[in-house]
Design an enzyme around this catalytic site. Structure first.
Site, PDB file in Angstrom:
ATOM      1  N   TYR A 254     -15.531  18.064 -14.479  1.00 33.55           N
ATOM      2  CA  TYR A 254     -16.107  16.729 -14.636  1.00 33.55           C
ATOM      3  C   TYR A 254     -17.175  16.507 -13.549  1.00 33.55           C
ATOM      4  CZ  TYR A 254     -16.400  11.656 -14.182  1.00 33.55           C
ATOM      5  OH  TYR A 254     -16.862  10.372 -14.056  1.00 33.55           O
TER       6      TYR A 254
ATOM      7  N   ASP B  35      -6.268  20.216 -13.041  1.00 32.74           N
ATOM      8  CA  ASP B  35      -6.547  18.890 -13.605  1.00 32.74           C
ATOM      9  C   ASP B  35      -6.079  18.925 -15.062  1.00 32.74           C
ATOM     10  OD1 ASP B  35      -7.707  16.657 -14.815  1.00 32.74           O
ATOM     11  OD2 ASP B  35      -9.364  16.622 -13.387  1.00 32.74           O
TER      12      ASP B  35
ATOM     13  N   ARG C  84       0.848  -1.201   0.000  1.00 28.60           N
ATOM     14  CA  ARG C  84       0.000   0.000   0.000  1.00 28.60           C
ATOM     15  C   ARG C  84       0.884   1.251   0.000  1.00 28.60           C
ATOM     16  NH1 ARG C  84      -1.402   1.665   4.619  1.00 28.60           N
ATOM     17  NH2 ARG C  84      -2.222  -0.296   5.407  1.00 28.60           N
TER      18      ARG C  84
ATOM     19  N   LYS D  65      -7.410   7.995 -18.851  1.00 23.81           N
ATOM     20  CA  LYS D  65      -7.674   8.623 -20.142  1.00 23.81           C
ATOM     21  C   LYS D  65      -6.449   8.518 -21.062  1.00 23.81           C
ATOM     22  CE  LYS D  65     -11.664   9.405 -18.343  1.00 23.81           C
ATOM     23  NZ  LYS D  65     -11.524   9.570 -16.940  1.00 23.81           N
TER      24      LYS D  65
HETATM   25  O1  P1T Z   1     -12.712   8.207 -13.833  1.00 23.36           O
HETATM   26  P1  P1T Z   1     -11.529   8.599 -12.999  1.00 23.36           P
HETATM   27  O2  P1T Z   1     -10.262   7.923 -13.416  1.00 23.36           O
HETATM   28  O3  P1T Z   1     -11.791   8.502 -11.534  1.00 23.36           O
HETATM   29  O4  P1T Z   1     -11.237  10.162 -13.315  1.00 23.36           O
HETATM   30  C1  P1T Z   1     -12.084  11.201 -12.903  1.00 23.36           C
HETATM   31  C2  P1T Z   1     -11.863  12.389 -13.794  1.00 23.36           C
HETATM   32  C3  P1T Z   1     -11.124  13.462 -13.321  1.00 23.36           C
HETATM   33  N1  P1T Z   1     -10.857  14.540 -14.093  1.00 23.36           N
HETATM   34  C4  P1T Z   1     -11.331  14.622 -15.356  1.00 23.36           C
HETATM   35  C5  P1T Z   1     -11.042  15.836 -16.172  1.00 23.36           C
HETATM   36  C6  P1T Z   1     -12.074  13.568 -15.899  1.00 23.36           C
HETATM   37  O5  P1T Z   1     -12.515  13.682 -17.158  1.00 23.36           O
HETATM   38  C7  P1T Z   1     -12.362  12.427 -15.099  1.00 23.36           C
HETATM   39  C8  P1T Z   1     -13.191  11.298 -15.593  1.00 23.36           C
HETATM   40  N2  P1T Z   1     -13.978  11.613 -16.701  1.00 23.36           N
HETATM   41  C9  P1T Z   1     -14.813  10.736 -17.345  1.00 23.36           C
HETATM   42  C10 P1T Z   1     -15.012   9.476 -16.963  1.00 23.36           C
HETATM   43  C11 P1T Z   1     -15.519  11.288 -18.515  1.00 23.36           C
HETATM   44  O6  P1T Z   1     -16.086  10.539 -19.325  1.00 23.36           O
HETATM   45  O7  P1T Z   1     -15.500  12.525 -18.643  1.00 23.36           O
END
Ligand code: P1T
Length: 405
Positions: free
Chosen positions: A110, A182, A58, A207
Site C-alpha cells: 500500500y 499485513d 490510552r 477495511k
Molecule cells: O488507512 P489505514 O487504516 O491507515 O490502513 C493503511 C493500510 C494498511 N495496509 C493495507 C494493505 C491497506 O490497504 C491500507 C489502506 N489502504 C487504502 C486506504 C487503500 O485504498 O488501499
C-alpha cells in the site's frame, strides 16, 4: 479468567461463534448483551495503588479489550492490540526497531505504508530494502546482519500477488529475523498468517473487519508474549489508540465477517470471470482465477480467494479514467472492504506516493484499475462495469479515428 485461558477455550469454537462471542460476555455490571461503548477517558481508583482493572483509557478501555480479545481469537492468536489506523499499527510494529536496523519489504505494498517507511522512518536511520516477495531467493539475498524484520502483504495491494508465508517464515527464522504480514486483504476468515509461521500480523480494520466504510482503525496481532509486551508498551507510549466508539464499530463488523467475506468472494469471482472474457480488458488479476500465477499457492495457504481484484484496461490512462469515471454503482474512492462497491485507480490514488518508475517496475501501470466489490448483487455490479467499459471502448475508438483522421 486469564486471557490465555480464554484463548484456549475459544479456540475450540468455529469462526463465526468466536466472532460473536470472543471477548464479548455480557457486561458484568448491567447485563447488557452487547459490549458497551465505555466513553470515558479515565477510571476511578478504589484506593491509592488499587484500580478495578482499568486506569486510563490510552492504556486500556473495556470496549477496546473486547475488540482485542475477539481479533486475537479470529487470528488463532494469543494477543491483539487495537490501533488508531492501519498505518499507526504499522508504525507501532516498526517501534520494535532501532537506528541502523534494516527491513526487507515486499515491493508491492500500500502506498501509505511505502510513504511511512521512506518519508518518515528513513529519517530515524532505519533502512528499507524492497524485493520481489514472490521470489524466496530475492528475500534471502537481501538479508544482511542489520535485517531485523521482513514485511509482506499477501495478497498485495493492488496487484493481489501472493507470497508464500510458510516458506518466508522458515527463511526468516533461520536468520533470526521477524516476519510481519499485513493480512488486510485476506482477513482471518481466508488466511491466518500466524498458523503459517508469521510472528506479527497487521490489519487495517478500516477495511473488511469494520466492513461498512464508516471507521478508521488498525490492529496488531501476535502470539509471542515478549513481542506483545513490547508492542503494548509502544502502543501506550506513542498513544495512537482507537476511541471506544470506533472499537465498537469494528467489533460490530466482525460479527458478520464470515457472511460478508463469502459474498465479497462470490462477487469477486463472478466479476473476474466476466472481465476475463471482456474485449476491453487486457488482464485480470484475481487469485481465484486459474490464470493467476499463484492460484495454486492461494488454494494452499488461504481458505478462499478473497474479495479484491484488479484489471488492466486496454488504452492506458485515458481508458482507465473513462472507466472509473463511468461506473454508477462502483463509487470512485480510496479504501476497500466495505459492503458498498468501490473502484480505484491506484496510480493516481492509493499508490501515488510511490515514484512512477518504482510503481511501474512492480506492475502498477496507468491502465490498472482496482475493484472492491461490495455485497450488492453480482449481476448488477457486472452490468455496471459492462456499461462503463463500453464507454471506454467507444472513447478509444473515437480517439483512434481522430488520430487516423
Ligand atoms: O488507512 P489505514 O487504516 O491507515 O490502513 C493503511 C493500510 C494498511 N495496509 C493495507 C494493505 C491497506 O490497504 C491500507 C489502506 N489502504 C487504502 C486506504 C487503500 O485504498 O488501499
Amino acid at each position: 479468567m486469564s486471557l490465555y485461558k480464554k484463548h484456549e477455550e475459544n479456540q475450540n469454537q468455529q469462526f463465526s461463534t468466536r466472532a460473536i462471542h470472543a471477548g464479548q460476555d455480557c457486561d458484568p455490571g448491567t447485563g447488557a448483551l452487547n459490549t458497551p461503548i465505555f466513553q470515558t477517558s479515565t477510571f476511578v481508583l478504589e484506593e491509592l495503588g488499587k484500580n478495578r482493572g482499568y486506569q486510563y483509557a490510552r492504556t486500556h478501555n473495556p470496549t477496546r479489550t473486547a475488540l482485542e480479545e475477539c481479533l486475537a481469537s479470529l487470528e488463532n492468536a494469543k494477543y491483539a492490540l487495537a490501533s488508531a489506523s492501519g498505518l499507526s499499527a504499522a508504525y507501532t510494529v516498526t517501534n520494535l526497531l532501532s537506528q541502523g536496523d534494516n527491513v526487507i519489504v515486499g515491493e508491492d505494498v500500500y502506498g501509505g505504508v511505502y510513504r511511512l517507511f521512506e518519508q518518515v522512518l528513513t529519517r530515524y536511520g532505519i533502512t528499507f530494502t524492497y524485493v520481489n516477495a514472490q521470489n524466496l531467493g530475492d528475500i534471502e539475498a537481501a538479508i544482511t546482519p542489520a535485517t531485523k524484520l521482513v514485511w509482506i502483504e499477501t495478497p498485495t495491494n493492488p496487484l493481489v500477488k501472493l507470497a508464500d508465508v510458510r516458506a518466508i517464515a522458515d527463511l526468516c527464522h533461520a536468520h533470526g529475523v521477524l516476519l510481519a504480514v499485513d493480512n488486510t486483504f485476506a482477513t482471518p476468515y481466508f488466511q491466518r498468517p500466524l498458523d503459517l509461521g508469521a510472528d506479527v500480523i497487521i490489519h487495517s480494520t478500516t477495511k473488511y473487519l469494520g466492513g461498512h466504510s464508516d471507521v478508521i482503525g488498525g490492529a496488531i496481532v501476535t502470539s509471542d508474549p515478549e513481542l506483545y509486551e513490547r508492542l503494548q508498551y509502544h502502543n501506550n507510549a506513542v498513544g495512537a489508540v482507537p476511541g471506544p466508539f470506533d472499537c465498537f464499530l469494528v467489533l460490530r463488523g466482525l460479527k458478520t465477517l464470515k457472511l460478508r467475506m463469502r459474498e465479497h468472494e462470490r462477487n469477486a469471482t463472478a466479476i473476474a470471470n466476466f472481465l476475463e472474457s471482456h474485449p476491453s480488458v487486457e488482464r485480470v488479476l484475481y487469485p481465484g482465477l486459474k490464470s493467476h500465477p499463484q492460484h495454486d499457492l492461494a488454494a494452499k495457504q488461504m481458505t478462499g480467494f478473497g474479495g479484491m481484484l484488479s484489471f488492466v484496461v486496454k488504452g492506458g490512462l485515458d481508458a482507465a479514467a473513462s472507466t472509473v469515471g463511468s461506473t454508477k454503482l462502483f463509487q470512485l474512492a480510496e479504501s476497500l472492504g466495505g459492503v458498498k462497491s468501490l473502484i480505484c485507480h491506484p496510480a493516481t490514488m492509493t499508490h501515488k506516493p510511490i515514484p512512477k518508475e518504482i510503481r511501474e517496475h512492480c506492475g502498477i501501470f496507468d491502465g490498472l484499475i482496482r475493484l472492491s466489490p461490495g455485497i450488492e448483487e453480482a449481476e448488477d455490479l457486472i452490468a455496471d462495469l459492462d456499461q462503463a467499459l463500453s464507454g471506454s471502448r467507444t472513447q478509444c475508438a473515437v480517439r483512434e479515428l481522430a488520430v487516423v483522421g
